[in-house]
Scaffold this motif. Structure first.
Motif, short mmCIF file in Angstrom:
data_model
loop_
_atom_site.label_atom_id
_atom_site.label_comp_id
_atom_site.label_asym_id
_atom_site.label_seq_id
_atom_site.Cartn_x
_atom_site.Cartn_y
_atom_site.Cartn_z
N MET A 13 0.94 -1.10 0.13
CA MET A 13 -0.07 0.20 -0.10
C MET A 13 0.87 1.19 0.03
SD MET A 13 -2.63 -1.06 2.74
CE MET A 13 -3.90 -2.33 2.59
N ARG A 14 1.97 1.17 0.00
CA ARG A 14 2.83 2.47 0.15
C ARG A 14 4.23 2.33 -0.58
NH1 ARG A 14 1.45 2.63 6.03
NH2 ARG A 14 -0.55 1.79 5.75
N ARG A 15 4.43 1.82 -1.67
CA ARG A 15 5.66 1.99 -2.25
C ARG A 15 5.81 2.52 -3.60
NH1 ARG A 15 8.91 -3.65 -1.71
NH2 ARG A 15 8.52 -3.87 0.45
N HIS A 16 5.77 3.61 -3.89
CA HIS A 16 5.81 4.22 -5.07
C HIS A 16 6.01 5.76 -5.32
CE1 HIS A 16 2.61 2.34 -3.17
NE2 HIS A 16 2.01 3.14 -3.34
N ILE A 17 6.71 5.73 -6.39
CA ILE A 17 6.90 7.09 -6.72
C ILE A 17 7.26 7.02 -8.30
CG2 ILE A 17 8.54 8.93 -6.87
CD1 ILE A 17 9.51 8.14 -4.29
N ALA B 27 2.96 -4.38 -9.74
CA ALA B 27 2.06 -4.30 -8.57
C ALA B 27 1.11 -5.46 -8.21
CB ALA B 27 1.11 -2.90 -8.70
N VAL B 28 0.74 -6.23 -9.11
CA VAL B 28 0.10 -7.53 -8.92
C VAL B 28 1.02 -8.49 -8.24
CG1 VAL B 28 -0.92 -9.41 -10.32
CG2 VAL B 28 -1.24 -7.29 -10.97
N LYS B 29 2.13 -8.63 -8.45
CA LYS B 29 2.97 -9.66 -7.69
C LYS B 29 3.33 -9.01 -6.38
CE LYS B 29 4.67 -11.70 -11.94
NZ LYS B 29 6.01 -12.04 -12.69
N ARG B 30 3.31 -7.70 -6.32
CA ARG B 30 3.72 -7.38 -4.99
C ARG B 30 2.75 -7.29 -4.01
NH1 ARG B 30 6.50 -3.27 -6.70
NH2 ARG B 30 8.46 -4.19 -6.32
N SER B 31 1.40 -6.94 -4.40
CA SER B 31 0.44 -6.73 -3.43
C SER B 31 -1.13 -7.09 -4.21
CB SER B 31 0.13 -5.18 -3.00
OG SER B 31 0.38 -4.39 -4.07
N ASN B 32 -1.41 -6.70 -5.32
CA ASN B 32 -2.72 -6.91 -5.69
C ASN B 32 -3.06 -8.25 -5.90
OD1 ASN B 32 -4.51 -7.34 -8.20
ND2 ASN B 32 -5.09 -5.32 -7.28
N GLY B 33 -2.24 -9.26 -6.26
CA GLY B 33 -2.55 -10.58 -6.72
C GLY B 33 -2.30 -11.36 -5.60
N THR B 34 -1.93 -10.86 -4.27
CA THR B 34 -1.38 -11.72 -3.26
C THR B 34 -2.44 -11.85 -2.22
OG1 THR B 34 -0.43 -9.94 -1.86
CG2 THR B 34 0.92 -10.86 -3.25
N HIS C 116 -6.87 -10.55 2.85
CA HIS C 116 -5.54 -10.13 3.38
C HIS C 116 -4.44 -10.22 2.26
CE1 HIS C 116 -2.21 -11.47 6.34
NE2 HIS C 116 -2.35 -10.13 6.24
N GLY C 117 -3.37 -9.38 2.31
CA GLY C 117 -2.52 -9.10 1.06
C GLY C 117 -1.14 -8.88 1.86
N THR C 118 -0.22 -8.96 1.14
CA THR C 118 1.16 -8.42 1.69
C THR C 118 0.96 -6.83 1.75
OG1 THR C 118 2.02 -8.17 -0.75
CG2 THR C 118 2.61 -10.33 0.45
N ALA C 119 2.06 -6.69 2.88
CA ALA C 119 2.07 -5.21 3.01
C ALA C 119 3.52 -4.36 2.42
CB ALA C 119 1.82 -4.76 4.49
N ASP D 29 -8.93 -15.57 -7.10
CA ASP D 29 -8.27 -16.72 -7.31
C ASP D 29 -7.91 -16.65 -8.76
OD1 ASP D 29 -8.66 -17.50 -4.89
OD2 ASP D 29 -10.58 -18.95 -5.31
N TRP D 30 -8.54 -16.02 -9.52
CA TRP D 30 -8.29 -15.95 -10.88
C TRP D 30 -7.02 -15.06 -11.05
CZ3 TRP D 30 -8.10 -11.96 -14.38
CH2 TRP D 30 -7.79 -12.34 -15.60
N VAL D 31 -7.32 -13.81 -10.43
CA VAL D 31 -6.13 -12.91 -10.53
C VAL D 31 -4.45 -13.77 -10.20
CG1 VAL D 31 -5.11 -10.93 -9.39
CG2 VAL D 31 -7.50 -10.91 -10.23
N TYR D 32 -4.79 -14.32 -9.05
CA TYR D 32 -3.42 -15.12 -8.71
C TYR D 32 -2.73 -15.89 -9.81
CZ TYR D 32 -0.05 -17.81 -6.12
OH TYR D 32 1.01 -18.43 -5.79
#
Length: 347
Positions: free
Chosen positions: A1-5, A281-288, A119-122, A254-257
């Motif tokens: 939720m917070r790594r970006h620039i 972003a999918v691999k870091r957080s959205n898909g987790t 629940h996803g990664t932070a 489940d499909w996203v993952y």
């Protein structure tokens, strides 16, 4: 939720999508529901609040809108707070938000019920610094300037990170800025660090504009929610439609993952994200994210967020978060402490 620039040009389309994690008053002034079409058939209509690249996009991509026996009328919102305002006003029956907007809605005594959790990664929630910054550890932030969106999930992650390092919010020079302004301040060197969320985190890292000083793993709960109007839940037919809708969302997650690249293409097209950033972003957080029960741990962890913002006088009153959850749709879902999914390098 917070790594970006990211490069300024890349962030423009995200202004509409990513206030989702924000609980700030400024975010809530963005547009209310607009646009959106209708899916399904039947006499019952479920009014669903959504955000760009959100539930409608993922359900459609996963094929979960093909056989609806009720109608879904979509309304698009720029962020979580106005979506929850619409739920409180009975204009929307259900919608998805991050972990912070429900705290602010509860503080305003809104009529909302958290009915589903994920629940996803932070690791997507991070405090970023420029690549050439001398800052190496969180306690190096003492006396430094940090941009953050007030009342957002990033705001809480900043507080939690400082607390772990033995610092308080008063030990840093906080600049409360919306993401676009924070980006400008960060890239121009007017602030030393930026606390923000994914996919901004992935944009920054993919564009080589900064690095992570620290992230939210082990500090923030990594939760996101589906929130419903209590009145809709009291209607037996609408409650049944909500139950079906939540099942479809779980299947879509489940499909996203299982299809990160396919989803990244859809997400990029829907939001204006570059494909590489969307996939990261999918691999870091959205898909987790893993669908989990709305259980005691959800209440406890959200209560901590609420109490933190109450102490900072950003939430006007003491909130008992347990009064704003409805556990009827938990079924056989795993506990909210279940580990998020992760991707291997080949996926």
């Amino acid at each position: 939720m917070r790594r970006h620039i990211a490069a300024p040009a890349l962030l423009v389309p995200l202004a509409l999508l990513l206030a989702a994690c924000s609980g700030s008053p400024a975010a809530s002034t963005s547009s209310a529901g607009s646009g959106g079409g209708t899916d399904g058939k039947g006499s019952l209509t479920l009014n669903v609040g959504d955000q760009k690249g959100g539930s409608e996009a993922v359900l459609r991509a996963a094929g979960e809108l093909d056989d609806l026996k009720y109608k879904i009328r979509w309304s698009t919102f720029t962020s979580g707070p106005p979506l929850l305002e619409a739920i409180n006003a009975k204009a929307v029956d259900i919608g998805g938000v991050g972990n912070t907007p429900p705290v602010f809605a509860a503080g305003a005594n809104s009529k909302i019920s958290v009915v589903a959790a994920y629940h996803g990664t932070a690791t997507g929630e991070a405090i970023l610094v420029p690549n050439d910054s001398p800052l190496k550890r969180t306690d190096d932030l003492k006396g430094k300037s940090v941009a953050v969106t007030q009342g957002s999930s990033a705001n809480y992650q900043l507080i939690a990170s400082l607390r772990e390092a033995g610092l308080g919010i008063k030990d840093v020079d906080v600049k409360y800025l919306q993401p676009a302004d924070a980006l400008a301040a960060f890239t121009s060197g007017k602030v030393d660090a930026w606390a923000v969320w994914d996919p901004y985190t992935s944009q920054v890292l993919e564009s080589k504009k900064g690095r992570v000083l620290t992230d939210g793993e082990g500090l923030v709960n990594g939760l996101s929610f589906q929130v419903a109007a209590p009145g809709a839940l009291e209607d037996k037919k609408k409650s049944a439609a909500v139950a079906d809708y939540l099942k479809r969302l779980r299947k879509a997650q489940d499909w996203v993952y299982d299809h990160p690249k396919e989803w990244a293409k859809v997400w990029a097209k829907d939001t204006g994200l570059p494909y590489e950033v969307a996939l990261a972003a999918v691999k870091r957080s959205n898909g987790t994210r893993v669908p989990v029960a709305v259980d005691k741990n959800v209440v406890t962890s959200e209560q901590e967020i609420a109490d933190t913002f109450t102490d900072l006088k950003l939430v006007p009153r003491r909130v008992d978060f347990g009064d704003f959850v409805d556990t009827r749709f938990n079924g056989g879902l795993p506990p909210s402490t279940s580990k998020p999914r992760t991707y291997n390098k080949e996926s």
